[in-house]
Design a protein around this motif. Structure first.
Motif, PDB file in Angstrom:
ATOM      1  N   TRP A 163      57.881  45.327  63.854  1.00 47.63           N
ATOM      2  CA  TRP A 163      57.352  45.213  62.498  1.00 47.63           C
ATOM      3  C   TRP A 163      58.305  45.941  61.558  1.00 47.63           C
ATOM      4  N   PHE A 174      52.786  42.917  66.534  1.00 46.77           N
ATOM      5  CA  PHE A 174      52.974  42.731  65.098  1.00 46.77           C
ATOM      6  C   PHE A 174      51.640  42.879  64.363  1.00 46.77           C
ATOM      7  N   ALA A 175      50.589  42.275  64.897  1.00 45.69           N
ATOM      8  CA  ALA A 175      49.271  42.315  64.247  1.00 45.69           C
ATOM      9  C   ALA A 175      48.718  43.734  64.166  1.00 45.69           C
ATOM     10  N   PRO A 230      57.602  37.558  64.778  1.00 46.05           N
ATOM     11  CA  PRO A 230      57.207  37.536  66.184  1.00 46.05           C
ATOM     12  C   PRO A 230      57.110  36.101  66.688  1.00 46.05           C
ATOM     13  N   GLU A 231      57.440  35.891  67.966  1.00 46.79           N
ATOM     14  CA  GLU A 231      57.360  34.550  68.552  1.00 46.79           C
ATOM     15  C   GLU A 231      56.392  34.496  69.730  1.00 46.79           C
ATOM     16  N   GLU A 262      54.603  39.728  71.263  1.00 45.66           N
ATOM     17  CA  GLU A 262      55.189  40.107  69.970  1.00 45.66           C
ATOM     18  C   GLU A 262      54.173  39.945  68.850  1.00 45.66           C
ATOM     19  N   LYS A 263      53.403  38.860  68.873  1.00 49.53           N
ATOM     20  CA  LYS A 263      52.372  38.640  67.849  1.00 49.53           C
ATOM     21  C   LYS A 263      51.282  39.701  67.934  1.00 49.53           C
ATOM     22  N   GLU A 318      53.375  35.746  72.492  1.00 50.90           N
ATOM     23  CA  GLU A 318      52.026  36.296  72.325  1.00 50.90           C
ATOM     24  C   GLU A 318      52.064  37.813  72.264  1.00 50.90           C
TER      25      GLU A 318
END
Length: 176
Positions: free
Chosen positions: A84, A142-143, A133-134, A138-139, A136
């Motif tokens: 992030w 990131f979230a 992010p690409e 990373e997402k 799951e």
């Protein structure tokens, strides 16, 4: 100050593996926590620099959670990547894995988040690219980053308050 083009997490990914030798270990034959923390900060700084493409300095290290010991003779593999970015700061996630080279058994031994501030050649803060992010994982990371950033800010304010309260004088001279 303008923002650079956004970058994928994978563009900052950094991996390093080292053999754990006797000078890296304590009297129990396990890797010194301070040595692990050195490796974490070092690899995270490389990942943050890859993301920002400018000099960075460590602004904070979230708790380093030691989950399992790393033993003499094992390898220690660290993986780091930017998760992030705020305006001038980059959050980096680090995973530490120990591997028994003979059996191939691998264990996640520690995780940590670190934050770096990007600086130009004059030491002035620099804008950093946003993170894309690409995967799951990373997402997911990131979230959760904005909440971690708020927690860091609150902890920083608490640390400032303690520093002001205790000052630079030795605590040995404080009256009870």
């Amino acid at each position: 100050m303008s923002r650079k083009a956004a970058k994928f997490c994978r563009e900052s990914r950094t991996i390093r593996t080292s053999l754990v030798l006797p000078p890296d270990t304590n009297n129990y034959g396990t890797m010194f926590g301070g040595r692990v923390m050195f490796h974490i900060d070092d690899i995270a700084a490389i990942a943050a620099t890859r993301h920002a493409r400018t000099s960075v300095v460590t602004a904070s290290t979230d708790s380093v959670d030691f989950l399992h010991p790393i033993r003499n003779g094992q390898t220690v593999c660290l993986e780091a990547f930017a998760t992030w970015a705020h305006r001038t700061s980059v959050e980096v996630f680090v995973k530490v894995v120990a591997e028994d080279m003979l059996s191939g058994e691998r264990t996640v031994c520690a995780t940590s988040f670190l934050t770096f501030v990007a600086l130009d050649v004059n030491g002035e803060k620099q804008m950093v690219p946003e993170v894309i992010p690409e995967t799951e994982l990373e997402k997911f990371l990131f979230a959760g980053a904005p909440a971690r950033a708020r927690e860091r800010l609150a902890k920083r304010e608490q640390s400032k308050s303690l520093a002001e309260r205790f000052g630079a004088d030795s605590m040995w001279h404080l009256n009870p």
